[in-house]
Structure formats: C-alpha cells, structure tokens
Design a protein around this motif. Structure first.
Motif, PDB file in Angstrom:
ATOM      1  N   PRO A 168       0.871  -1.244  -0.006  1.00 57.83           N
ATOM      2  CA  PRO A 168       0.069   0.039   0.077  1.00 57.83           C
ATOM      3  C   PRO A 168       1.073   1.335  -0.103  1.00 57.83           C
ATOM      4  CG  PRO A 168      -0.076  -0.954   2.059  1.00 57.83           C
ATOM      5  CD  PRO A 168       0.747  -1.932   1.218  1.00 57.83           C
ATOM      6  N   CYS A 169       0.390   2.012  -0.830  1.00 58.83           N
ATOM      7  CA  CYS A 169       1.199   3.351  -0.843  1.00 58.83           C
ATOM      8  C   CYS A 169       0.426   4.534  -0.491  1.00 58.83           C
ATOM      9  CB  CYS A 169       1.797   3.499  -2.350  1.00 58.83           C
ATOM     10  SG  CYS A 169       2.923   2.013  -2.891  1.00 58.83           S
ATOM     11  N   LYS A 170       0.730   5.312   0.448  1.00 58.12           N
ATOM     12  CA  LYS A 170       0.120   6.686   0.799  1.00 58.12           C
ATOM     13  C   LYS A 170       0.418   7.880   0.147  1.00 58.12           C
ATOM     14  CE  LYS A 170      -1.887   4.717   4.978  1.00 58.12           C
ATOM     15  NZ  LYS A 170      -2.111   4.434   6.155  1.00 58.12           N
ATOM     16  N   VAL A 171       1.764   7.875  -0.384  1.00 64.61           N
ATOM     17  CA  VAL A 171       2.491   8.997  -0.898  1.00 64.61           C
ATOM     18  C   VAL A 171       2.169   8.856  -2.381  1.00 64.61           C
ATOM     19  CG1 VAL A 171       4.404  10.646  -1.236  1.00 64.61           C
ATOM     20  CG2 VAL A 171       3.671   9.603   1.118  1.00 64.61           C
ATOM     21  N   ALA A 172       3.117   7.900  -3.030  1.00 62.85           N
ATOM     22  CA  ALA A 172       3.150   7.624  -4.598  1.00 62.85           C
ATOM     23  C   ALA A 172       2.665   6.544  -5.019  1.00 62.85           C
ATOM     24  CB  ALA A 172       4.695   7.533  -4.781  1.00 62.85           C
ATOM     25  N   ALA A 173       1.300   6.608  -4.928  1.00 65.86           N
ATOM     26  CA  ALA A 173       0.452   5.518  -5.376  1.00 65.86           C
ATOM     27  C   ALA A 173       0.418   5.597  -6.794  1.00 65.86           C
ATOM     28  CB  ALA A 173      -1.002   5.619  -4.799  1.00 65.86           C
ATOM     29  N   THR A 174       0.286   4.423  -7.332  1.00 70.17           N
ATOM     30  CA  THR A 174       0.207   4.301  -9.021  1.00 70.17           C
ATOM     31  C   THR A 174      -1.281   4.167  -9.346  1.00 70.17           C
ATOM     32  OG1 THR A 174       2.489   3.495  -8.943  1.00 70.17           O
ATOM     33  CG2 THR A 174       1.315   3.157 -11.022  1.00 70.17           C
ATOM     34  N   ASN A 175      -1.643   4.927 -10.374  1.00 72.30           N
ATOM     35  CA  ASN A 175      -2.776   4.794 -11.018  1.00 72.30           C
ATOM     36  C   ASN A 175      -2.795   4.557 -12.591  1.00 72.30           C
ATOM     37  OD1 ASN A 175      -4.771   5.873  -8.679  1.00 72.30           O
ATOM     38  ND2 ASN A 175      -2.952   7.133  -8.690  1.00 72.30           N
ATOM     39  N   VAL A 176      -3.624   3.754 -13.101  1.00 73.52           N
ATOM     40  CA  VAL A 176      -3.804   3.212 -14.448  1.00 73.52           C
ATOM     41  C   VAL A 176      -4.989   4.099 -15.102  1.00 73.52           C
ATOM     42  CG1 VAL A 176      -3.677   1.468 -15.994  1.00 73.52           C
ATOM     43  CG2 VAL A 176      -2.744   1.149 -13.852  1.00 73.52           C
ATOM     44  N   LEU A 177      -4.725   4.712 -15.994  1.00 70.80           N
ATOM     45  CA  LEU A 177      -5.658   5.658 -16.932  1.00 70.80           C
ATOM     46  C   LEU A 177      -6.062   4.811 -18.061  1.00 70.80           C
ATOM     47  CD1 LEU A 177      -4.481   9.422 -16.942  1.00 70.80           C
ATOM     48  CD2 LEU A 177      -6.020   8.130 -15.290  1.00 70.80           C
ATOM     49  N   VAL A 178      -7.334   4.808 -18.498  1.00 73.64           N
ATOM     50  CA  VAL A 178      -7.740   4.268 -19.779  1.00 73.64           C
ATOM     51  C   VAL A 178      -7.911   5.561 -20.591  1.00 73.64           C
ATOM     52  CG1 VAL A 178      -9.445   3.251 -21.090  1.00 73.64           C
ATOM     53  CG2 VAL A 178      -8.771   2.303 -18.743  1.00 73.64           C
ATOM     54  N   GLU A 179      -7.126   5.884 -21.623  1.00 75.39           N
ATOM     55  CA  GLU A 179      -7.419   7.154 -22.425  1.00 75.39           C
ATOM     56  C   GLU A 179      -7.044   6.938 -23.838  1.00 75.39           C
ATOM     57  OE1 GLU A 179      -4.503   9.812 -20.614  1.00 75.39           O
ATOM     58  OE2 GLU A 179      -2.711   8.633 -20.909  1.00 75.39           O
ATOM     59  N   PRO A 180      -7.558   7.794 -24.816  1.00 77.96           N
ATOM     60  CA  PRO A 180      -7.324   7.690 -26.093  1.00 77.96           C
ATOM     61  C   PRO A 180      -5.704   7.236 -26.399  1.00 77.96           C
ATOM     62  CG  PRO A 180      -8.730   9.308 -25.638  1.00 77.96           C
ATOM     63  CD  PRO A 180      -8.193   8.906 -24.666  1.00 77.96           C
ATOM     64  N   ARG A 181      -5.504   6.560 -27.395  1.00 78.07           N
ATOM     65  CA  ARG A 181      -4.069   6.354 -27.831  1.00 78.07           C
ATOM     66  C   ARG A 181      -3.335   7.924 -28.061  1.00 78.07           C
ATOM     67  NH1 ARG A 181      -3.279   1.527 -31.738  1.00 78.07           N
ATOM     68  NH2 ARG A 181      -4.348   0.350 -29.827  1.00 78.07           N
ATOM     69  N   GLY A 182      -2.251   7.810 -27.520  1.00 78.42           N
ATOM     70  CA  GLY A 182      -1.463   8.907 -27.762  1.00 78.42           C
ATOM     71  C   GLY A 182      -1.725  10.192 -26.678  1.00 78.42           C
ATOM     72  N   ALA A 183      -2.759  10.138 -26.025  1.00 76.38           N
ATOM     73  CA  ALA A 183      -3.088  11.056 -24.814  1.00 76.38           C
ATOM     74  C   ALA A 183      -1.796  11.158 -24.120  1.00 76.38           C
ATOM     75  CB  ALA A 183      -4.444  10.693 -24.285  1.00 76.38           C
ATOM     76  N   ASP A 214      -9.262   3.398 -30.631  1.00 86.36           N
ATOM     77  CA  ASP A 214      -7.966   2.984 -30.154  1.00 86.36           C
ATOM     78  C   ASP A 214      -7.458   3.817 -28.714  1.00 86.36           C
ATOM     79  OD1 ASP A 214      -7.573   1.389 -32.469  1.00 86.36           O
ATOM     80  OD2 ASP A 214      -6.552   3.047 -33.664  1.00 86.36           O
ATOM     81  N   TYR A 215      -7.214   2.953 -27.798  1.00 91.61           N
ATOM     82  CA  TYR A 215      -6.912   3.155 -26.330  1.00 91.61           C
ATOM     83  C   TYR A 215      -5.478   2.946 -25.789  1.00 91.61           C
ATOM     84  CZ  TYR A 215     -11.893   4.971 -26.676  1.00 91.61           C
ATOM     85  OH  TYR A 215     -12.969   5.731 -26.980  1.00 91.61           O
ATOM     86  N   GLN A 216      -5.078   3.528 -24.589  1.00 90.31           N
ATOM     87  CA  GLN A 216      -4.008   3.138 -24.197  1.00 90.31           C
ATOM     88  C   GLN A 216      -4.088   3.054 -22.388  1.00 90.31           C
ATOM     89  OE1 GLN A 216      -1.361   6.162 -25.556  1.00 90.31           O
ATOM     90  NE2 GLN A 216      -1.527   7.351 -23.666  1.00 90.31           N
ATOM     91  N   LEU A 217      -3.233   2.163 -21.840  1.00 90.98           N
ATOM     92  CA  LEU A 217      -3.391   2.099 -20.462  1.00 90.98           C
ATOM     93  C   LEU A 217      -2.120   2.932 -20.114  1.00 90.98           C
ATOM     94  CD1 LEU A 217      -3.984  -1.678 -19.778  1.00 90.98           C
ATOM     95  CD2 LEU A 217      -5.598   0.224 -19.897  1.00 90.98           C
ATOM     96  N   SER A 218      -2.242   4.057 -19.303  1.00 89.60           N
ATOM     97  CA  SER A 218      -1.287   4.792 -18.873  1.00 89.60           C
ATOM     98  C   SER A 218      -0.996   4.835 -17.407  1.00 89.60           C
ATOM     99  CB  SER A 218      -1.272   6.196 -19.392  1.00 89.60           C
ATOM    100  OG  SER A 218      -1.444   6.310 -20.847  1.00 89.60           O
ATOM    101  N   LEU A 219       0.292   5.047 -17.148  1.00 89.58           N
ATOM    102  CA  LEU A 219       0.421   4.909 -15.723  1.00 89.58           C
ATOM    103  C   LEU A 219       0.574   6.691 -15.068  1.00 89.58           C
ATOM    104  CD1 LEU A 219       3.504   2.376 -15.091  1.00 89.58           C
ATOM    105  CD2 LEU A 219       0.945   2.183 -14.649  1.00 89.58           C
ATOM    106  N   ALA A 253       0.412  -0.183 -22.138  1.00 87.64           N
ATOM    107  CA  ALA A 253      -0.300  -1.159 -23.268  1.00 87.64           C
ATOM    108  C   ALA A 253      -1.214  -0.416 -24.342  1.00 87.64           C
ATOM    109  CB  ALA A 253      -0.918  -2.215 -22.446  1.00 87.64           C
ATOM    110  N   GLU A 254      -1.452  -1.077 -25.213  1.00 90.05           N
ATOM    111  CA  GLU A 254      -2.621  -0.163 -26.362  1.00 90.05           C
ATOM    112  C   GLU A 254      -3.494  -1.437 -26.716  1.00 90.05           C
ATOM    113  OE1 GLU A 254      -0.171   0.927 -29.300  1.00 90.05           O
ATOM    114  OE2 GLU A 254       0.403   3.094 -28.364  1.00 90.05           O
ATOM    115  N   PHE A 255      -4.707  -0.861 -26.948  1.00 95.22           N
ATOM    116  CA  PHE A 255      -5.915  -1.923 -27.292  1.00 95.22           C
ATOM    117  C   PHE A 255      -6.900  -1.127 -28.168  1.00 95.22           C
ATOM    118  CE2 PHE A 255      -7.242  -0.274 -23.295  1.00 95.22           C
ATOM    119  CZ  PHE A 255      -8.531   0.172 -23.406  1.00 95.22           C
ATOM    120  N   SER A 256      -7.752  -1.835 -28.728  1.00 94.74           N
ATOM    121  CA  SER A 256      -8.881  -1.167 -29.544  1.00 94.74           C
ATOM    122  C   SER A 256     -10.150  -1.747 -28.869  1.00 94.74           C
ATOM    123  CB  SER A 256      -8.677  -1.455 -30.958  1.00 94.74           C
ATOM    124  OG  SER A 256      -7.471  -0.827 -31.594  1.00 94.74           O
TER     125      SER A 256
END
Length: 185
Positions: free
Chosen positions: A50-65, A103-108, A122-125
């Motif tokens: 568990p991270c209370k300061v530098a937690a990592t999140n994963v975004l689903v966003e359009p490819r190239g965002a 087309d989308y990407q998973l971004s950290l 990663a990228e997906f459609s």
C-alpha cells in the motif's frame, strides 16, 4: 501534527466519497451500452504494497493522450494505501469503462514525486458492442517502474458480476495486450 491529522481525515473522506460514486457508476452500466454502439473495457490493477504518497494509478485514455487525469474516460488505482482492496488475496482494484469505438492506451500516473517519460504501458482497441478485459496492471513498489500485465479475469469476474448486475459479464472477452517498455523522467 494537528494539520497532518486533519489532512489525513480530509483525504480519507474524499476517497470514501469517490468509492461510493464509483460503485454507483459501475452499477449503472447495463447491456444497453453494448447496443448503443459503445464498448466496455474491464481493467484491474494491483500492487505489492500500500502506498500513501506515491500510489500508482492506471488511466484508460485515447491512444497518444498525455496523462490528463481529468480528461481520461476512466482509470483505477493499483496500490492506494487509503483504500480497502477489492480482492481478498492481493491489494488491488477493478473498474469497467464505457468507451466509444477506437484505439486506447493504459497509462501510468503516480500520485507523488514520480513521473513517467513514456506512461503508456499497453494499447488496445474497442469496437461497437464489444466487452473486453484487458488485464491487470501489477506494480511493484510505490511510484513503480516495475510493471507487469496479467490475466486475472478469474478473480475479477465474480466482482464484476456482483458490482454490475445489469451487465452481461458472460460476454466479456479476455484480450491481454502486449506490455510496452516504461521509462521515468
């Protein structure tokens, strides 16, 4: 010290409110989404601590965002230390996001001092009427550069079924995209 306690209480209250809102959003996703021309992507994320300061999140966003948390159609935290895990066997969370075909990407995105030079892992459609599980982004450590993408649908499916009662979870196809290299700034 009093400021720290007040800040921690405020953050905890906001996160609890966000969790309640997320649950309501997920419960509203129904089979009608698939007939309206949209698609649905399922995603999970986990962390080894568990991270209370530098937690990592994963975004689903359009490819190239470019990591715009406010413009991303959806996302999930991997290791937020202020939240209760959705899974019994690991620290992790899941979400489902309604998307227009494309087309989308998973971004950290890290909540803290760490930033990623190449955030897309990663990228997906997604096509109209499709429902996909694109994997579990597993991170090691806080603000992690150590990432893997795993098929954990067998443990996500029961949660998806319980959380999205109006959605035909049996139509979800598992399609894990290849992992891209990650660099920090």
């Amino acid at each position: 010290m009093r400021f720290l306690s007040t800040a921690t209480l405020t953050i905890s209250t906001l996160l609890f409110s966000a969790c309640a809102t997320e649950t309501k959003r997920l419960q509203a996703i129904s089979s009608e989404v698939l007939t309206s021309g949209s698609g649905v992507v399922f995603l999970s994320a986990s962390g080894d601590q568990p991270c209370k300061v530098a937690a990592t999140n994963v975004l689903v966003e359009p490819r190239g965002a470019s990591q715009n948390v406010f413009a991303a159609p959806g996302g999930v935290t991997a290791n937020n230390g202020f939240m209760k895990s959705a899974f019994e066997d690991r620290l992790g969370f899941f979400t489902a996001v309604v998307l227009k075909p494309g087309d989308y990407q998973l971004s950290l995105v890290s909540l803290g001092p760490y930033h990623y030079k190449s955030p897309a892992v990663a990228e997906f459609s997604i096509g109209p009427g499709e429902a996909k599980y694109v994997g579990e982004v597993a991170v090691r450590g806080c603000g992690s550069l150590f990432v893997s993408l795993k098929d954990r649908w067998s443990s996500v499916r029961p949660l998806a079924t319980a959380t999205l009662p109006q959605f035909p979870v049996d139509r979800v196809v598992v399609e894990i995209p290849p992992l891209k290299p990650i660099e920090s700034r």
